[in-house]
Design a protein around this motif. Structure first.
Motif, PDB file in Angstrom:
ATOM      1  N   GLY A 118      43.946 -12.100 -11.900  1.00  0.00           N
ATOM      2  CA  GLY A 118      42.935 -13.003 -11.364  1.00  0.00           C
ATOM      3  C   GLY A 118      41.743 -12.320 -10.727  1.00  0.00           C
ATOM      4  N   ILE A 119      41.865 -11.018 -10.412  1.00  0.00           N
ATOM      5  CA  ILE A 119      40.766 -10.364  -9.698  1.00  0.00           C
ATOM      6  C   ILE A 119      40.102  -9.217 -10.448  1.00  0.00           C
ATOM      7  N   VAL A 120      40.808  -8.606 -11.402  1.00  0.00           N
ATOM      8  CA  VAL A 120      40.241  -7.444 -12.094  1.00  0.00           C
ATOM      9  C   VAL A 120      38.914  -7.750 -12.797  1.00  0.00           C
ATOM     10  N   PRO A 121      38.812  -8.877 -13.541  1.00  0.00           N
ATOM     11  CA  PRO A 121      37.535  -9.150 -14.232  1.00  0.00           C
ATOM     12  C   PRO A 121      36.345  -9.222 -13.274  1.00  0.00           C
ATOM     13  N   VAL A 122      36.491  -9.987 -12.189  1.00  0.00           N
ATOM     14  CA  VAL A 122      35.360 -10.173 -11.275  1.00  0.00           C
ATOM     15  C   VAL A 122      35.060  -8.904 -10.489  1.00  0.00           C
ATOM     16  N   MET A 123      36.086  -8.103 -10.177  1.00  0.00           N
ATOM     17  CA  MET A 123      35.842  -6.844  -9.451  1.00  0.00           C
ATOM     18  C   MET A 123      35.026  -5.875 -10.294  1.00  0.00           C
ATOM     19  N   GLY A 124      35.351  -5.793 -11.580  1.00  0.00           N
ATOM     20  CA  GLY A 124      34.613  -4.891 -12.457  1.00  0.00           C
ATOM     21  C   GLY A 124      33.163  -5.290 -12.606  1.00  0.00           C
ATOM     22  N   VAL A 125      32.923  -6.562 -12.868  1.00  0.00           N
ATOM     23  CA  VAL A 125      31.547  -7.043 -13.060  1.00  0.00           C
ATOM     24  C   VAL A 125      30.770  -6.964 -11.744  1.00  0.00           C
ATOM     25  N   ALA A 126      31.423  -7.307 -10.630  1.00  0.00           N
ATOM     26  CA  ALA A 126      30.759  -7.259  -9.326  1.00  0.00           C
ATOM     27  C   ALA A 126      30.320  -5.846  -8.982  1.00  0.00           C
ATOM     28  N   TYR A 127      31.171  -4.879  -9.293  1.00  0.00           N
ATOM     29  CA  TYR A 127      30.832  -3.478  -9.013  1.00  0.00           C
ATOM     30  C   TYR A 127      29.609  -3.048  -9.821  1.00  0.00           C
ATOM     31  N   LEU A 128      29.588  -3.411 -11.085  1.00  0.00           N
ATOM     32  CA  LEU A 128      28.483  -3.013 -11.961  1.00  0.00           C
ATOM     33  C   LEU A 128      27.191  -3.740 -11.598  1.00  0.00           C
ATOM     34  N   GLY A 129      27.314  -4.991 -11.161  1.00  0.00           N
ATOM     35  CA  GLY A 129      26.116  -5.783 -10.890  1.00  0.00           C
ATOM     36  C   GLY A 129      25.746  -5.901  -9.430  1.00  0.00           C
ATOM     37  N   TYR A 130      26.403  -5.120  -8.561  1.00  0.00           N
ATOM     38  CA  TYR A 130      26.210  -5.230  -7.113  1.00  0.00           C
ATOM     39  C   TYR A 130      24.736  -5.130  -6.703  1.00  0.00           C
ATOM     40  N   SER A 131      24.080  -4.089  -7.154  1.00  0.00           N
ATOM     41  CA  SER A 131      22.691  -3.850  -6.741  1.00  0.00           C
ATOM     42  C   SER A 131      21.772  -4.981  -7.194  1.00  0.00           C
ATOM     43  N   TYR A 132      21.954  -5.442  -8.426  1.00  0.00           N
ATOM     44  CA  TYR A 132      21.105  -6.522  -8.948  1.00  0.00           C
ATOM     45  C   TYR A 132      21.337  -7.808  -8.163  1.00  0.00           C
TER      46      TYR A 132
END
Length: 269
Positions: free
Chosen positions: A90-104
């Protein structure tokens, strides 16, 4: 530390505690209220992150038996009920995308205008989920221990919607869980459980990025906000779980639309 800062800590702590686990977007409320109070900058960012830990702790207290089970042998066996693997799915998908898109996300989506958009879109998303499951309440699964890994992963994918400030982590997750076959109560329970490791990781990451802006004079404000958020969040979650036994998410959707209109009027007209 003056009284004004202490009062700000209490106000924002209450806002965080009330909204963190309700489907109304705590981030959206924090951005709106922070702008209204003129509370912004690096220290404000650090404060907003730190008090979320208070809200997280309240959920750990409420579901302490469930979290304790995750540290047992059965807690790692997906065929024995809700497990660590369900939470991870339940958390791996959003953690990965959040990390990559954090700055934006931080640079372009943290404004009253973008929050208002997220509030409205999230409201429509919740109304859509309620509409699709309106006549299927008897078929929905009330036992969270019967959640499959596939369902957990799909709910986690729906949680990606919450990366847009204002959309709401709990709103996107609960609505997504409804669509995959969970009842409102089971959906909320799963949303809260996966929020803890997700929020903890996000808070730790943010704290490490802003810790240099902290000085000794800020600790009193942080402590006040943390304790306030913990207490208010604890009772907010208990109330929300009882609410879902009788009512749908629609009333929260209406509130979100009204808040979005009010925010746009306050900041731009």
């Amino acid at each position: 530390m003056d009284m004004d800062n202490n009062l700000i800590a209490v106000i924002i702590g209450i806002v965080e505690g009330v909204t963190e686990f309700l489907p109304v977007s705590s981030t959206g409320h924090m951005i709106i209220v922070g702008n209204m109070l003129g509370f912004d900058g690096p220290v404000a960012d650090l404060f907003d992150v730190f008090i979320q830990l208070g809200a997280i702790l309240s959920v750990v207290f409420i579901y302490k038996e469930r979290f304790a089970r995750f540290f047992t042998k059965e807690g790692w066996q997906p065929d024995k009920g809700l497990s660590v693997w369900h939470v991870a799915a339940g958390i791996v998908p959003v953690m990965g995308v959040a990390y990559l898109g954090y700055s934006y996300i931080k640079a372009y989506l943290f404004s009253p205008f973008t929050v208002a958009i997220g509030l409205v879109l999230g409201a429509f998303w919740m109304m859509f989920a309620e509409y699709k499951t309106k006549n299927k309440q008897a078929e929905l699964e009330h036992d969270i221990d019967k959640l499959t890994l596939k369902q957990a992963a799909i709910v986690g994918a729906f949680q990606l919607l919450s990366l847009w400030p204002g959309f709401s982590r709990s709103g996107s997750t609960i609505a997504g869980a409804l669509l995959v076959g969970l009842s409102r109560e089971a959906a909320a329970a799963f949303a809260f459980l996966i929020a803890v490791p997700l929020m903890f990781a996000a808070c730790l990451y943010d704290l490490l990025k802003h810790i240099n802006y902290l000085n000794a004079g800020d600790f009193q404000m942080l402590a006040i906000g943390f304790i306030t958020a913990f207490i208010v969040s604890y009772f907010s979650v208990l109330w929300f779980l009882k609410f879902l036994n009788k009512y749908s998410l629609t009333s929260f959707a209406y509130y979100r639309i009204i808040l979005a209109v009010a925010a746009l009027w306050y900041f731009y007209f």
